[in-house]
Design a protein around this motif. Structure first.
Motif, PDB file in Angstrom:
ATOM      1  N   MET A   1      49.707  80.215  83.607  1.00 35.72           N
ATOM      2  CA  MET A   1      48.756  81.292  83.399  1.00 35.72           C
ATOM      3  C   MET A   1      49.515  82.607  83.230  1.00 35.72           C
ATOM      4  O   MET A   1      50.392  82.926  84.013  1.00 35.72           O
ATOM      5  CB  MET A   1      47.825  81.363  84.612  1.00 35.72           C
ATOM      6  CG  MET A   1      46.734  82.353  84.478  1.00 35.72           C
ATOM      7  SD  MET A   1      45.551  81.714  83.305  1.00 35.72           S
ATOM      8  CE  MET A   1      44.416  83.029  83.223  1.00 35.72           C
ATOM      9  N   TYR A   2      49.188  83.317  82.197  1.00 34.15           N
ATOM     10  CA  TYR A   2      49.825  84.586  81.916  1.00 34.15           C
ATOM     11  C   TYR A   2      48.895  85.729  82.310  1.00 34.15           C
ATOM     12  O   TYR A   2      47.688  85.589  82.348  1.00 34.15           O
ATOM     13  CB  TYR A   2      50.125  84.723  80.417  1.00 34.15           C
ATOM     14  CG  TYR A   2      51.104  83.697  79.893  1.00 34.15           C
ATOM     15  CD1 TYR A   2      52.458  83.842  80.121  1.00 34.15           C
ATOM     16  CD2 TYR A   2      50.670  82.605  79.165  1.00 34.15           C
ATOM     17  CE1 TYR A   2      53.363  82.908  79.642  1.00 34.15           C
ATOM     18  CE2 TYR A   2      51.560  81.667  78.677  1.00 34.15           C
ATOM     19  CZ  TYR A   2      52.911  81.831  78.922  1.00 34.15           C
ATOM     20  OH  TYR A   2      53.796  80.918  78.439  1.00 34.15           O
ATOM     21  N   VAL A   3      49.502  86.862  82.568  1.00 35.75           N
ATOM     22  CA  VAL A   3      48.743  88.079  82.812  1.00 35.75           C
ATOM     23  C   VAL A   3      48.787  88.881  81.523  1.00 35.75           C
ATOM     24  O   VAL A   3      49.853  89.046  80.924  1.00 35.75           O
ATOM     25  CB  VAL A   3      49.352  88.882  83.979  1.00 35.75           C
ATOM     26  CG1 VAL A   3      48.633  90.196  84.170  1.00 35.75           C
ATOM     27  CG2 VAL A   3      49.336  88.059  85.254  1.00 35.75           C
ATOM     28  N   ASP A   4      47.637  89.375  81.094  1.00 30.46           N
ATOM     29  CA  ASP A   4      47.585  90.143  79.848  1.00 30.46           C
ATOM     30  C   ASP A   4      48.401  91.429  79.985  1.00 30.46           C
ATOM     31  O   ASP A   4      48.384  92.084  81.030  1.00 30.46           O
ATOM     32  CB  ASP A   4      46.145  90.499  79.501  1.00 30.46           C
ATOM     33  CG  ASP A   4      45.347  89.292  79.028  1.00 30.46           C
ATOM     34  OD1 ASP A   4      45.962  88.279  78.657  1.00 30.46           O
ATOM     35  OD2 ASP A   4      44.103  89.375  79.035  1.00 30.46           O
ATOM     36  N   PRO A   5      49.101  91.823  78.921  1.00 29.10           N
ATOM     37  CA  PRO A   5      49.830  93.094  78.943  1.00 29.10           C
ATOM     38  C   PRO A   5      48.839  94.255  78.932  1.00 29.10           C
ATOM     39  O   PRO A   5      47.638  94.063  78.697  1.00 29.10           O
ATOM     40  CB  PRO A   5      50.652  93.041  77.657  1.00 29.10           C
ATOM     41  CG  PRO A   5      49.926  92.101  76.773  1.00 29.10           C
ATOM     42  CD  PRO A   5      49.244  91.113  77.668  1.00 29.10           C
TER      43      PRO A   5
ATOM     44  N   GLN B   1      49.127  85.289  74.662  1.00 27.17           N
ATOM     45  CA  GLN B   1      50.170  86.159  75.193  1.00 27.17           C
ATOM     46  C   GLN B   1      50.945  86.826  74.070  1.00 27.17           C
ATOM     47  O   GLN B   1      51.236  88.019  74.122  1.00 27.17           O
ATOM     48  CB  GLN B   1      51.110  85.355  76.095  1.00 27.17           C
ATOM     49  CG  GLN B   1      52.163  86.176  76.780  1.00 27.17           C
ATOM     50  CD  GLN B   1      51.597  87.082  77.840  1.00 27.17           C
ATOM     51  OE1 GLN B   1      50.502  86.875  78.328  1.00 27.17           O
ATOM     52  NE2 GLN B   1      52.345  88.102  78.192  1.00 27.17           N
ATOM     53  N   ALA B   2      51.268  86.079  73.033  1.00 26.11           N
ATOM     54  CA  ALA B   2      52.043  86.633  71.922  1.00 26.11           C
ATOM     55  C   ALA B   2      51.257  87.706  71.166  1.00 26.11           C
ATOM     56  O   ALA B   2      51.793  88.775  70.849  1.00 26.11           O
ATOM     57  CB  ALA B   2      52.460  85.516  70.968  1.00 26.11           C
ATOM     58  N   VAL B   3      49.996  87.431  70.887  1.00 21.72           N
ATOM     59  CA  VAL B   3      49.176  88.389  70.123  1.00 21.72           C
ATOM     60  C   VAL B   3      48.967  89.672  70.917  1.00 21.72           C
ATOM     61  O   VAL B   3      49.176  90.786  70.417  1.00 21.72           O
ATOM     62  CB  VAL B   3      47.824  87.747  69.731  1.00 21.72           C
ATOM     63  CG1 VAL B   3      46.858  88.793  69.206  1.00 21.72           C
ATOM     64  CG2 VAL B   3      48.027  86.655  68.706  1.00 21.72           C
TER      65      VAL B   3
END
Length: 124
Positions: free
Chosen positions: A1-5, A96-98
């Motif tokens: 799970m990633y945290v949005d920037p 995450q990349a976008v």
């Protein structure tokens, strides 16, 4: 799970442009405008985030249904669940990349730029 920037901040009501710094041309009035390129990044973030949320929730729902013992009673079910997990991972990395690319571009783009309107011109 990633945290949005961090998201690019839209212009807030009552937000004023930066004050002029000490310099040779301080006696000259300087007009500022909200950077249209920065606004484009804010708009891109606001339009892409709901789409990514919709895709994520749809895949999560299918994944939860596929993991249910009432749904599958065959070895093909385990393969289907693994496929869905792989798609969830790919979507998470894509998200995450976008969002990171929009956030990084916004961090490098000034919010306010000097406007040509009201700028002093020679021979005017």
């Amino acid at each position: 799970m990633y945290v949005d920037p961090p998201a690019p901040r839209p212009r807030q009501p009552g937000e004023n442009p930066p004050s002029t710094s000490g310099g040779v041309l301080d006696s000259q009035p300087r007009a500022w405008e909200f950077n249209p390129e920065y606004q484009r990044l804010v708009t891109a973030w606001q339009s892409v985030l709901p789409l990514l949320e919709s895709l994520t929730s749809s895949l999560d729902k299918a994944y939860q249904l596929a993991r249910s013992p009432q749904t599958w009673d065959a070895p093909v079910g385990a393969r289907y669940v693994e496929d869905l997990q792989e798609w969830r991972t790919r979507l998470s990395q894509y998200r995450q990349a976008v969002l990171t690319s929009i956030s990084d571009e916004a961090a490098d783009t000034p919010r306010w730029i000097p406007s040509a309107i009201g700028a002093p011109h020679a021979f005017s």
